[in-house]
Design a protein around this motif. Structure first.
Motif, PDB file in Angstrom:
ATOM      1  N   LYS A 191      45.110  42.061  47.098  1.00  0.00           N
ATOM      2  CA  LYS A 191      45.197  41.174  48.267  1.00  0.00           C
ATOM      3  C   LYS A 191      44.125  41.528  49.313  1.00  0.00           C
ATOM      4  O   LYS A 191      43.662  40.658  50.054  1.00  0.00           O
ATOM      5  N   TYR A 235      48.181  40.607  37.971  1.00  0.00           N
ATOM      6  CA  TYR A 235      46.888  39.993  38.302  1.00  0.00           C
ATOM      7  C   TYR A 235      46.751  38.631  37.621  1.00  0.00           C
ATOM      8  O   TYR A 235      46.235  37.678  38.222  1.00  0.00           O
ATOM      9  N   LYS A 284      40.139  46.377  53.075  1.00  0.00           N
ATOM     10  CA  LYS A 284      40.056  45.041  53.680  1.00  0.00           C
ATOM     11  C   LYS A 284      38.823  44.937  54.596  1.00  0.00           C
ATOM     12  O   LYS A 284      38.050  43.973  54.523  1.00  0.00           O
ATOM     13  N   TYR A 343      48.884  35.730  39.231  1.00  0.00           N
ATOM     14  CA  TYR A 343      48.453  35.182  40.521  1.00  0.00           C
ATOM     15  C   TYR A 343      46.950  34.960  40.627  1.00  0.00           C
ATOM     16  O   TYR A 343      46.464  34.546  41.678  1.00  0.00           O
ATOM     17  N   TYR A 360      44.491  37.150  40.647  1.00  0.00           N
ATOM     18  CA  TYR A 360      43.692  38.123  41.423  1.00  0.00           C
ATOM     19  C   TYR A 360      42.445  38.505  40.630  1.00  0.00           C
ATOM     20  O   TYR A 360      42.516  38.693  39.412  1.00  0.00           O
ATOM     21  N   TRP A 362      48.811  45.649  43.497  1.00  0.00           N
ATOM     22  CA  TRP A 362      48.997  44.307  44.089  1.00  0.00           C
ATOM     23  C   TRP A 362      48.369  44.242  45.484  1.00  0.00           C
ATOM     24  O   TRP A 362      47.600  43.342  45.813  1.00  0.00           O
ATOM     25  N   LEU A 363      48.681  45.245  46.316  1.00  0.00           N
ATOM     26  CA  LEU A 363      48.199  45.212  47.707  1.00  0.00           C
ATOM     27  C   LEU A 363      46.676  45.324  47.787  1.00  0.00           C
ATOM     28  O   LEU A 363      46.046  44.621  48.581  1.00  0.00           O
TER      29      LEU A 363
END
Ligand code: G3P
Length: 214
Positions: free
Chosen positions: A120, A151, A95, A154, A156, A116-117
């Protein structure tokens, strides 16, 4: 599907690059250790050969040490992508670096929630390790199917980089599962263009031609 070579060996990288279809390189500390040279020196040489993304892995395991190490690696060349492990510290570092415009490859992914994380957190790539899941009687290809579905559900943008590929069938399976990239050891890349019927077909064509026309 993009093709990366999974090695830190310069001869293998040159040979794969000469095929004209190489999109990038992945390295890790084990692969660098095989070459017996300092990591940064080898990365400079790799980036001189390949213009596409070159993954370089941090050795630090905690966020506060990962980030400065990653920033140093990123200075080596514009095409360096920082490899971080799929741990809580790796997620935080992903991040931080993504927010600073540094691309990341989240490695050692073994289950869909890690993928998934990191999506994000803005990861550029996620690396599910297929062979190592198969090694413990789990299904590596199924993990790629699950990440693809999540993915796509959503939107991503993180790319799925299928890693720890050991044989040609792995490559076919991850292509069918919708992986964006396959990173492959040199000997498997070389084998992917081989078939005994191609070789015997060439021999037969040439033999027929010579018989008829000399
Ligand atoms: O891309 C990851 C790779 O280097 C690990 O492969 O065969 O050691 O599981 P392997």
């Amino acid at each position: 599907m993009d093709l990366y070579i999974d090695t830190a060996n310069l001869d293998e990288i040159r040979q794969a690059n000469d095929l004209g279809v190489l999109d990038g390189v992945t390295t890790n500390p084990s692969l660098i250790a095989k070459e017996g040279v300092p990591y940064a020196d080898q990365l400079v040489k790799i980036c001189e050969i390949v213009a596409g993304p070159v993954s370089a892995e941090v050795l630090a395991t905690e966020h506060d040490a990962m980030v400065p190490e990653a920033e140093e690696l990123a200075k080596i060349a514009d095409n360096i992508v920082i490899k971080l492990p799929c741990t809580p510290d790796g997620l935080k570092a992903c991040k931080t670096l993504s927010d600073r415009g540094i691309r990341t490859n989240m490695t050692l992914c073994f289950q869909p929630l890690q993928a998934w994380l990191v999506a994000k957190a803005g990861a550029f790539l996620v690396s599910p390790f297929l062979g190592r899941l198969d090694d413990i009687s789990e299904d590596g290809v199924d993990l790629v199917h699950k990440i693809r579905a999540i993915y796509d559900n959503y939107g991503y943008e993180t790319k799925i980089l299928a890693a720890s590929l050991r044989h040609p069938k792995h490559i076919v399976d991850v292509a069918l599962a919708g992986a964006d990239v396959a990173t492959i050891p040199y000997k498997v890349i070389a084998g992917a263009m081989k078939h005994p019927l191609t070789d015997s077909g060439i021999e037969r064509f040439l033999a027929d031609y010579r018989k008829a026309l000399g």
